[in-house]
Design a protein around this motif. Structure first.
Motif, PDB file in Angstrom:
ATOM      1  N   SER A  32      43.165  41.082  41.712  1.00  0.00           N
ATOM      2  CA  SER A  32      42.333  41.697  42.751  1.00  0.00           C
ATOM      3  C   SER A  32      43.170  41.687  44.024  1.00  0.00           C
ATOM      4  O   SER A  32      44.330  41.303  43.998  1.00  0.00           O
ATOM      5  N   GLN A  33      42.567  42.093  45.148  1.00  0.00           N
ATOM      6  CA  GLN A  33      43.352  42.184  46.385  1.00  0.00           C
ATOM      7  C   GLN A  33      43.828  40.816  46.872  1.00  0.00           C
ATOM      8  O   GLN A  33      44.795  40.724  47.602  1.00  0.00           O
ATOM      9  N   LYS A  34      43.107  39.761  46.483  1.00  0.00           N
ATOM     10  CA  LYS A  34      43.477  38.435  46.995  1.00  0.00           C
ATOM     11  C   LYS A  34      43.671  37.414  45.884  1.00  0.00           C
ATOM     12  O   LYS A  34      43.772  36.226  46.157  1.00  0.00           O
ATOM     13  N   PHE A  35      43.722  37.865  44.637  1.00  0.00           N
ATOM     14  CA  PHE A  35      43.819  36.901  43.536  1.00  0.00           C
ATOM     15  C   PHE A  35      44.930  37.306  42.573  1.00  0.00           C
ATOM     16  O   PHE A  35      45.082  38.488  42.243  1.00  0.00           O
ATOM     17  N   GLY A  36      45.704  36.324  42.159  1.00  0.00           N
ATOM     18  CA  GLY A  36      46.764  36.583  41.188  1.00  0.00           C
ATOM     19  C   GLY A  36      46.865  35.444  40.205  1.00  0.00           C
ATOM     20  O   GLY A  36      46.324  34.355  40.437  1.00  0.00           O
ATOM     21  N   GLN A  37      47.547  35.680  39.092  1.00  0.00           N
ATOM     22  CA  GLN A  37      47.611  34.663  38.049  1.00  0.00           C
ATOM     23  C   GLN A  37      48.906  34.775  37.252  1.00  0.00           C
ATOM     24  O   GLN A  37      49.557  35.814  37.240  1.00  0.00           O
ATOM     25  N   TRP A  38      49.264  33.676  36.612  1.00  0.00           N
ATOM     26  CA  TRP A  38      50.368  33.714  35.644  1.00  0.00           C
ATOM     27  C   TRP A  38      50.080  32.681  34.561  1.00  0.00           C
ATOM     28  O   TRP A  38      49.376  31.712  34.782  1.00  0.00           O
ATOM     29  N   ALA A  39      50.624  32.942  33.379  1.00  0.00           N
ATOM     30  CA  ALA A  39      50.419  32.040  32.244  1.00  0.00           C
ATOM     31  C   ALA A  39      51.650  31.157  32.080  1.00  0.00           C
ATOM     32  O   ALA A  39      52.773  31.617  32.190  1.00  0.00           O
ATOM     33  N   ASP A  40      51.398  29.873  31.839  1.00  0.00           N
ATOM     34  CA  ASP A  40      52.478  28.917  31.612  1.00  0.00           C
ATOM     35  C   ASP A  40      52.296  28.348  30.217  1.00  0.00           C
ATOM     36  O   ASP A  40      51.407  27.539  29.979  1.00  0.00           O
ATOM     37  N   SER A  41      53.128  28.809  29.283  1.00  0.00           N
ATOM     38  CA  SER A  41      52.925  28.393  27.889  1.00  0.00           C
ATOM     39  C   SER A  41      53.296  26.923  27.689  1.00  0.00           C
ATOM     40  O   SER A  41      52.754  26.243  26.824  1.00  0.00           O
ATOM     41  N   ARG A  42      54.231  26.418  28.515  1.00  0.00           N
ATOM     42  CA  ARG A  42      54.586  24.992  28.378  1.00  0.00           C
ATOM     43  C   ARG A  42      53.420  24.101  28.773  1.00  0.00           C
ATOM     44  O   ARG A  42      53.141  23.096  28.145  1.00  0.00           O
ATOM     45  N   ALA A  43      52.760  24.475  29.864  1.00  0.00           N
ATOM     46  CA  ALA A  43      51.599  23.695  30.306  1.00  0.00           C
ATOM     47  C   ALA A  43      50.356  24.109  29.520  1.00  0.00           C
ATOM     48  O   ALA A  43      49.299  23.513  29.652  1.00  0.00           O
ATOM     49  N   ASN A  44      50.504  25.156  28.705  1.00  0.00           N
ATOM     50  CA  ASN A  44      49.404  25.668  27.887  1.00  0.00           C
ATOM     51  C   ASN A  44      48.193  26.030  28.738  1.00  0.00           C
ATOM     52  O   ASN A  44      47.072  25.672  28.416  1.00  0.00           O
ATOM     53  N   THR A  45      48.452  26.723  29.833  1.00  0.00           N
ATOM     54  CA  THR A  45      47.336  27.123  30.691  1.00  0.00           C
ATOM     55  C   THR A  45      47.692  28.397  31.448  1.00  0.00           C
ATOM     56  O   THR A  45      48.823  28.864  31.409  1.00  0.00           O
ATOM     57  N   VAL A  46      46.690  28.951  32.099  1.00  0.00           N
ATOM     58  CA  VAL A  46      46.911  30.077  33.002  1.00  0.00           C
ATOM     59  C   VAL A  46      46.512  29.598  34.396  1.00  0.00           C
ATOM     60  O   VAL A  46      45.433  29.033  34.577  1.00  0.00           O
ATOM     61  N   TYR A  47      47.401  29.770  35.362  1.00  0.00           N
ATOM     62  CA  TYR A  47      47.109  29.382  36.737  1.00  0.00           C
ATOM     63  C   TYR A  47      46.614  30.598  37.509  1.00  0.00           C
ATOM     64  O   TYR A  47      47.118  31.706  37.313  1.00  0.00           O
ATOM     65  N   GLY A  48      45.643  30.367  38.393  1.00  0.00           N
ATOM     66  CA  GLY A  48      45.146  31.431  39.258  1.00  0.00           C
ATOM     67  C   GLY A  48      45.222  30.984  40.709  1.00  0.00           C
ATOM     68  O   GLY A  48      44.986  29.814  41.011  1.00  0.00           O
TER      69      GLY A  48
END
Length: 191
Positions: free
Chosen positions: A79-95
């Motif tokens: 969205s205009q103010k939200f972004g995310q990436w997936a970290d397979s080592r940490a087995n999670t998606v950060y937002g």
């Protein structure tokens, strides 16, 4: 999570911003769970001992993000103010929720920059390895040799993940890839 002392804080942050930190709910893989009660500092660090770039965020002395940037990670603006990436080592998606579109764009820009730097660093280290290692060592290391392990299939899917996508977003990928060796085996038995 790692404690404050074990993080590479000998390094100076290369870029810092403030954002609300979220992680994908490990159970549903759909809902976001806030890991910071308020906006916290999110920084890019360069770890010179390991030659890697990390995204680190602390809430008090607890690391709520400790993510090593790999060349196949993608930062997505959802969205205009939200972004995310997936970290397979940490087995999670950060937002990350930002206060403005400008802050989000700046963070995304840096993500691309350091991802590219990580790719170049990885290529350099692979060249070094090829020069120093014998062929037998090469086949043992590296993740290209074993594409059929569940972790690597999940890992690649997960790195393209959005909040809606579960870890096994394409369960078809495993049976079709695994089906070939099995059918060959049965054919051998039948002859």
């Amino acid at each position: 999570f790692h404690e404050f002392s074990s993080l590479p804080f000998r390094e100076q942050p290369i870029f810092s911003t403030r954002a609300h930190v979220f992680q994908i709910d490990p159970n549903t893989k759909k809902n976001w769970v806030p890991t910071s009660k308020h906006a916290v500092t999110v920084s890019y660090f360069y770890d010179s001992t390991r030659n890697v770039y990390r995204i680190i965020s602390l809430d008090g002395s607890k690391a709520i993000i400790n993510s090593t940037i790999t060349p196949n990670m993608t930062f997505t603006k959802t969205s205009q103010k939200f972004g995310q990436w997936a970290d397979s080592r940490a087995n999670t998606v950060y937002g990350l929720g930002f206060s403005s579109e400008h802050h989000l764009s700046k963070f995304a820009e840096k993500f691309l920059e350091f991802k590219e730097a990580a790719r170049l660093a990885k290529e350099k280290s692979q060249e070094k390895m090829e020069l120093t290692s014998t062929p037998s060592q090469e086949s043992a290391g590296g993740d290209i040799q074993s594409p059929l392990t569940p972790e690597s299939i999940n890992g690649t899917d997960d790195e393209r993940a959005t909040p809606e996508v579960t870890q096994n977003s394409e369960p078809r990928a495993e049976p079709t890839q695994n089906a070939l060796p099995f059918t060959h085996r049965y054919r051998f038995h039948s002859h």
